[in-house]
Design an enzyme around this catalytic site. Structure first.
Site, PDB file in Angstrom:
ATOM      1  N   ILE A  31       0.823  -1.213   0.000  1.00 53.42           N
ATOM      2  CA  ILE A  31       0.000   0.000   0.000  1.00 53.42           C
ATOM      3  C   ILE A  31       0.864   1.273   0.000  1.00 53.42           C
ATOM      4  O   ILE A  31       0.424   2.316  -0.467  1.00 53.42           O
ATOM      5  CB  ILE A  31      -0.999  -0.049   1.184  1.00 53.42           C
ATOM      6  CG1 ILE A  31      -2.242   0.764   0.889  1.00 53.42           C
ATOM      7  CG2 ILE A  31      -0.354   0.358   2.495  1.00 53.42           C
ATOM      8  CD1 ILE A  31      -3.424   0.446   1.806  1.00 53.42           C
ATOM      9  N   GLN A  90       9.904  -4.886  11.106  1.00 59.53           N
ATOM     10  CA  GLN A  90       8.690  -5.676  10.869  1.00 59.53           C
ATOM     11  C   GLN A  90       7.550  -5.135  11.718  1.00 59.53           C
ATOM     12  O   GLN A  90       7.619  -5.177  12.952  1.00 59.53           O
ATOM     13  CB  GLN A  90       8.913  -7.164  11.198  1.00 59.53           C
ATOM     14  CG  GLN A  90       7.660  -7.997  10.891  1.00 59.53           C
ATOM     15  CD  GLN A  90       7.803  -9.480  11.177  1.00 59.53           C
ATOM     16  OE1 GLN A  90       8.818  -9.932  11.709  1.00 59.53           O
ATOM     17  NE2 GLN A  90       6.784 -10.234  10.839  1.00 59.53           N
ATOM     18  N   HIS A  96       6.082 -12.177   5.712  1.00 60.48           N
ATOM     19  CA  HIS A  96       5.941 -11.642   4.351  1.00 60.48           C
ATOM     20  C   HIS A  96       7.311 -11.372   3.765  1.00 60.48           C
ATOM     21  O   HIS A  96       8.226 -10.936   4.465  1.00 60.48           O
ATOM     22  CB  HIS A  96       5.074 -10.380   4.326  1.00 60.48           C
ATOM     23  CG  HIS A  96       5.485  -9.314   5.299  1.00 60.48           C
ATOM     24  ND1 HIS A  96       5.171  -9.375   6.647  1.00 60.48           N
ATOM     25  CD2 HIS A  96       6.202  -8.182   5.134  1.00 60.48           C
ATOM     26  CE1 HIS A  96       5.670  -8.320   7.256  1.00 60.48           C
ATOM     27  NE2 HIS A  96       6.309  -7.573   6.369  1.00 60.48           N
ATOM     28  N   HIS A  98       9.194  -9.067   1.074  1.00 58.54           N
ATOM     29  CA  HIS A  98       9.088  -7.871   0.234  1.00 58.54           C
ATOM     30  C   HIS A  98       9.770  -8.151  -1.101  1.00 58.54           C
ATOM     31  O   HIS A  98      10.920  -8.620  -1.127  1.00 58.54           O
ATOM     32  CB  HIS A  98       9.808  -6.681   0.890  1.00 58.54           C
ATOM     33  CG  HIS A  98       9.140  -6.150   2.121  1.00 58.54           C
ATOM     34  ND1 HIS A  98       8.300  -5.060   2.100  1.00 58.54           N
ATOM     35  CD2 HIS A  98       9.196  -6.545   3.416  1.00 58.54           C
ATOM     36  CE1 HIS A  98       7.865  -4.806   3.325  1.00 58.54           C
ATOM     37  NE2 HIS A  98       8.407  -5.695   4.150  1.00 58.54           N
TER      38      HIS A  98
HETATM   39  P1  AMP Z   1       6.906  -4.693   7.447  1.00 60.44           P
HETATM   40  O1  AMP Z   1       7.321  -3.315   7.830  1.00 60.44           O
HETATM   41  O2  AMP Z   1       8.037  -5.564   6.963  1.00 60.44           O
HETATM   42  O3  AMP Z   1       6.068  -5.370   8.507  1.00 60.44           O
HETATM   43  O4  AMP Z   1       6.017  -4.535   6.156  1.00 60.44           O
HETATM   44  C1  AMP Z   1       4.651  -4.347   6.188  1.00 60.44           C
HETATM   45  C2  AMP Z   1       4.290  -3.720   4.873  1.00 60.44           C
HETATM   46  O5  AMP Z   1       2.885  -3.834   4.727  1.00 60.44           O
HETATM   47  C3  AMP Z   1       4.639  -2.236   4.748  1.00 60.44           C
HETATM   48  O6  AMP Z   1       5.522  -2.033   3.645  1.00 60.44           O
HETATM   49  C4  AMP Z   1       3.279  -1.565   4.532  1.00 60.44           C
HETATM   50  O7  AMP Z   1       3.331  -0.499   3.621  1.00 60.44           O
HETATM   51  C5  AMP Z   1       2.435  -2.714   4.028  1.00 60.44           C
HETATM   52  N1  AMP Z   1       1.007  -2.616   4.284  1.00 60.44           N
HETATM   53  C6  AMP Z   1       0.406  -2.215   5.441  1.00 60.44           C
HETATM   54  N2  AMP Z   1      -0.921  -2.286   5.309  1.00 60.44           N
HETATM   55  C7  AMP Z   1      -1.165  -2.754   4.053  1.00 60.44           C
HETATM   56  C8  AMP Z   1      -2.359  -3.039   3.312  1.00 60.44           C
HETATM   57  N3  AMP Z   1      -3.576  -2.872   3.832  1.00 60.44           N
HETATM   58  N4  AMP Z   1      -2.232  -3.466   2.033  1.00 60.44           N
HETATM   59  C9  AMP Z   1      -0.995  -3.625   1.495  1.00 60.44           C
HETATM   60  N5  AMP Z   1       0.146  -3.392   2.133  1.00 60.44           N
HETATM   61  C10 AMP Z   1       0.063  -2.954   3.398  1.00 60.44           C
END
Ligand code: AMP
Ligand code: ZN
Length: 108
Positions: A31, A90, A96, A98
């Protein structure tokens, strides 16, 4: 567990731009993209992090999915990142990977 954001995306209870799906994994657009192409690849089964038990097996499969997506979309070069723990950046506790591509990115 019910409140896990990525579990909700997997169950289609939360909207996301899904770019790949099979029986075990889903990939969707981040997002807040940190690169022109930024997907998150997640297992459908909830696993909290790389620190969780048996995560290596899933991580291996996540990498296979990344390679498959790159091939399907004709992406020649990319970066794969696992953030681990709050201090590792995280913030969503559902494992997940990236997938970043397009031009150099500044990682946290
Ligand atoms: P992390 O910081 O590794 O936990 O990555 C989480 C990622 O999820 C971040 O890059 C956010 O931008 C992404 N994110 C958070 N909410 C959403 C959502 N609703 N849809 C898609 N990506 C999201
Ligand atoms: Zn989850």
């Amino acid at each position: 567990m019910n409140e896990c954001l990525f579990c909700k995306i997997v169950k289609k209870e939360q909207p996301a731009k899904i770019v790949y799906e099979d029986d075990k994994f889903v990939a969707f657009k981040d997002i807040k993209p940190k690169a022109p192409i930024h997907f998150l690849i997640v297992p459908k089964k909830h696993i909290a992090s790389i620190e969780s038990e048996k995560s290596e097996e899933v991580a291996k499969e996540l990498i296979s999915v990344a390679k498959k997506i790159a091939k399907e979309k004709g992406i020649a070069g990319y970066k794969l990142v696992f953030n681990v723990g709050r201090e590792g950046g995280q913030f969503v506790d559902h494992l997940h990977l990236h997938f970043l591509a397009g031009k150099p990115v500044q990682l946290p």
